[in-house]
Design an enzyme around this catalytic site. Structure first.
Site, PDB file in Angstrom:
ATOM      1  N   ASP A  85     -34.970  11.501  36.305  1.00 36.49           N
ATOM      2  CA  ASP A  85     -35.918  12.531  35.898  1.00 36.49           C
ATOM      3  C   ASP A  85     -35.195  13.874  35.798  1.00 36.49           C
ATOM      4  O   ASP A  85     -34.336  14.180  36.630  1.00 36.49           O
ATOM      5  CB  ASP A  85     -36.990  12.601  36.986  1.00 36.49           C
ATOM      6  CG  ASP A  85     -38.238  13.244  36.464  1.00 36.49           C
ATOM      7  OD1 ASP A  85     -39.196  12.495  36.227  1.00 36.49           O
ATOM      8  OD2 ASP A  85     -38.229  14.477  36.270  1.00 36.49           O
ATOM      9  N   LYS A 172     -24.029  19.954   6.077  1.00 38.49           N
ATOM     10  CA  LYS A 172     -24.004  19.183   4.826  1.00 38.49           C
ATOM     11  C   LYS A 172     -22.882  19.717   3.940  1.00 38.49           C
ATOM     12  O   LYS A 172     -22.808  20.928   3.687  1.00 38.49           O
ATOM     13  CB  LYS A 172     -25.350  19.302   4.102  1.00 38.49           C
ATOM     14  CG  LYS A 172     -26.470  18.535   4.783  1.00 38.49           C
ATOM     15  CD  LYS A 172     -27.745  18.647   3.969  1.00 38.49           C
ATOM     16  CE  LYS A 172     -28.901  18.010   4.686  1.00 38.49           C
ATOM     17  NZ  LYS A 172     -29.166  16.627   4.317  1.00 38.49           N
ATOM     18  N   HIS A 230     -33.410  25.689   7.648  1.00 44.02           N
ATOM     19  CA  HIS A 230     -32.530  25.072   6.639  1.00 44.02           C
ATOM     20  C   HIS A 230     -32.423  25.920   5.359  1.00 44.02           C
ATOM     21  O   HIS A 230     -31.324  26.188   4.875  1.00 44.02           O
ATOM     22  CB  HIS A 230     -33.052  23.694   6.233  1.00 44.02           C
ATOM     23  CG  HIS A 230     -33.198  22.725   7.365  1.00 44.02           C
ATOM     24  ND1 HIS A 230     -32.452  22.796   8.518  1.00 44.02           N
ATOM     25  CD2 HIS A 230     -34.009  21.643   7.530  1.00 44.02           C
ATOM     26  CE1 HIS A 230     -32.796  21.792   9.316  1.00 44.02           C
ATOM     27  NE2 HIS A 230     -33.735  21.097   8.753  1.00 44.02           N
TER      28      HIS A 230
HETATM   29  C1  BG6 Z   1     -35.608  18.133   9.472  1.00 43.31           C
HETATM   30  C2  BG6 Z   1     -37.098  18.273   9.324  1.00 43.31           C
HETATM   31  O1  BG6 Z   1     -35.078  19.219  10.165  1.00 43.31           O
HETATM   32  O2  BG6 Z   1     -35.009  18.061   8.198  1.00 43.31           O
HETATM   33  C3  BG6 Z   1     -37.673  17.140   8.498  1.00 43.31           C
HETATM   34  O3  BG6 Z   1     -37.707  18.283  10.608  1.00 43.31           O
HETATM   35  C4  BG6 Z   1     -36.946  17.016   7.182  1.00 43.31           C
HETATM   36  O4  BG6 Z   1     -39.071  17.323   8.275  1.00 43.31           O
HETATM   37  C5  BG6 Z   1     -35.441  16.958   7.432  1.00 43.31           C
HETATM   38  O5  BG6 Z   1     -37.392  15.853   6.513  1.00 43.31           O
HETATM   39  C6  BG6 Z   1     -34.658  16.936   6.130  1.00 43.31           C
HETATM   40  O6  BG6 Z   1     -33.304  16.797   6.392  1.00 43.31           O
HETATM   41  P1  BG6 Z   1     -32.432  15.743   5.586  1.00 43.31           P
HETATM   42  O7  BG6 Z   1     -31.049  15.934   6.055  1.00 43.31           O
HETATM   43  O8  BG6 Z   1     -32.984  14.396   5.923  1.00 43.31           O
HETATM   44  O9  BG6 Z   1     -32.652  16.066   4.143  1.00 43.31           O
END
Ligand code: BG6
Length: 466
Positions: A85, A172, A230
């Site tokens: 825990d 990426k 993002h």
């Molecule tokens: C995540 C989000 O951070 O990024 C998701 O929580 C989203 O909702 C995802 O689908 C997209 O990332 P990728 O790399 O799968 O395009």
């Protein structure tokens, strides 16, 4: 300053979803590349044994990328497990023991942020935080105030240089390549400014819904889930000035400046949508007002960008899964009678394939008085051997290279921009799944020349007037 490699990785949430989907596959890929040579200690409260964790790791790797027997054996040889825990000091004593002679571990908190405080406190009390790095996952708070609170908590134990805030988008390849593409190519700089750029569009479309994450999503929404983090990182890569050096802080300084020059969002510059059927998802409130789509317009008040609108759009249940940027150049005065040249543009595709394309006008093949819009494109599909975003950021965090991580001042600025619309949310409009959002979106938030919807087949034909 030298950045010693972390000599152990502790990851909390070892039996969780993130570990299954991303962390085990990344560790396996690192092992395959010969980049993993330190103990890896999984921690969870799941009544697992080490063998059970290895079985979960096997299933994870088999489902996400495929298993290489030698790499998997290597990973298993490094794997340890602590079941306990997070509120129990004994759990952290066991971690201390498993760390053995490691003096500079990295602690990856792959757990809900509600548990951060407890884990950080216990890491500090047990001495596990000494000389350590901490890796945390977004969301970094849910608004400006909570992000600052989270940061105060982390800074109570870790130095800012030891805090690695993961935004996997930064890992990426095409996202960080955008920066090198901009600063390695001479032809771009003269046109990369308000004199030549008319508008910028960033679209992150996902053809799927919330995929069983309804409870999380209903607390989050599109703006917090992908735009504030993002897509703002993508925006910063597009708009930043050349950094004075290649070290992490020089790069991150420039990205912060972009956000500092960005005006806070107003309701007038935002459309929020929700796909029909979202309210029937498990974990979603029957009267939820949370957005699964957002389109917004931003202004960057800098010398380079003043007056150039930046449009950002993201959503679930859209017609395609694709993240793409279109930078439209100003239209030329028509020189030839009867010609209607389209705007030139530059298109970056981030996923599913990687592409950089220029939209240009050429003489039509049939009727010589018409111009044709075609693309000059470099594209490829990510290779099987390509580093995944998580593998890259995990490796960088263990190397102490902070370039691809969100610095706190950046996180604060990103929240500052969206905070006003989070507090006074614009109404949410329903849209049909498999459409480009609520019907009025292109009246309310309309880029000059219209939205450029990503096309999935062939690059010759583009929608609208991209
Ligand atoms: C995540 C989000 O951070 O990024 C998701 O929580 C989203 O909702 C995802 O689908 C997209 O990332 P990728 O790399 O799968 O395009």
């Amino acid at each position: 300053m030298s950045n010693p490699h972390s000599d152990a990785l502790v990851f909390f949430g070892a039996t969780g979803d993130l570990a299954f989907k991303k962390i085990f596959p990344s560790l396996h890929a690192m092992a395959k590349r010969g980049h993993l040579g330190v103990p890896v200690i999984g921690v969870a409260k799941a009544n697992y044994t080490l063998d059970q964790l290895k079985e979960r790791a096997r299933a994870s790797v088999e489902q996400h990328g495929g298993l290489d027997p030698a790499a998997f054996e290597k990973l298993c040889g490094l794997l340890r497990y602590v079941d306990g825990d997070y509120s129990d000091p004994a759990t952290f004593q066991s971690i201390r023991q498993q760390l053995g002679s490691a003096r500079q571990p990295a602690h990856y908190l792959a757990i809900p942020s509600a548990a951060f405080e407890l884990v950080v406190e216990k890491l500090a009390e047990s001495g596990c935080a000494d000389n350590a790095r901490v890796i945390i996952e977004k969301p970094f708070g849910h608004d400006l105030a909570s992000a600052q609170e989270l940061n105060r908590l982390l800074l109570g134990t870790f130095d800012e240089r030891a805090i690695f805030r993961v935004d996997h988008y930064l890992g990426k390849t095409p996202v960080y390549n955008m920066v090198s593409f901009r600063f390695l190519n001479a032809f771009l700089e003269p046109i990369w400014n308000r004199t030549h750029v008319e508008s910028v569009q960033i679209t992150m479309a996902e053809a799927f819904g919330v995929q069983g994450r309804g409870a999380f999503y209903d607390q989050t929404g599109t703006i917090r889930d992908v735009i504030q983090n993002h897509l703002f990182q993508v925006l910063a890569n597009l708009a930043m000035e050349p950094p004075v050096g290649t070290d992490s802080e020089a790069v991150r300084d420039e990205k912060v400046k972009v956000l500092k020059s960005t005006q806070p969002l107003t309701e007038a510059d935002l459309v929020r949508g929700q796909f029909r059927g979202y309210r029937n998802e498990a974990g979603v409130q029957a009267d939820s007002q949370v957005e699964t789509f957002a389109a917004l317009k931003l202004e960057i008040d800098s010398w380079r960008w003043k007056g150039v609108p930046f449009y950002v759009r993201a959503g679930k249940c859209l017609p395609v899964t694709c993240t793409e940027i279109v930078v439209r150049l100003r239209q030329l005065p028509t020189m030839y009678h009867g010609f209607d040249p389209k705007r030139n543009y530059l298109r970056f595709r981030i996923s599913p394939d990687i592409a950089i394309a220029f939209g240009v006008n050429i003489m039509g093949t049939g009727d010589q008085t018409l111009s044709e819009s075609v693309e000059i494109m470099a594209s490829r599909h990510p290779g099987a051997d390509e580093q995944d975003a998580y593998e890259r950021v995990l490796g960088d965090a263990m190397d102490g290279d902070a370039t691809l991580f969100a610095r706190q001042d950046y996180v604060d600025e990103a929240w500052r921009i969206v905070d006003p619309v989070l507090k006074n949310a614009a109404p949410v409009h329903e849209y049909e799944p498999n459409t480009w959002g609520p019907s009025g979106v292109d009246q309310a938030i309309l880029p000059p020349g219209g939205w450029a919807n990503p096309m999935m087949a062939g690059a010759q034909e583009r929608s609208g007037s991209a």
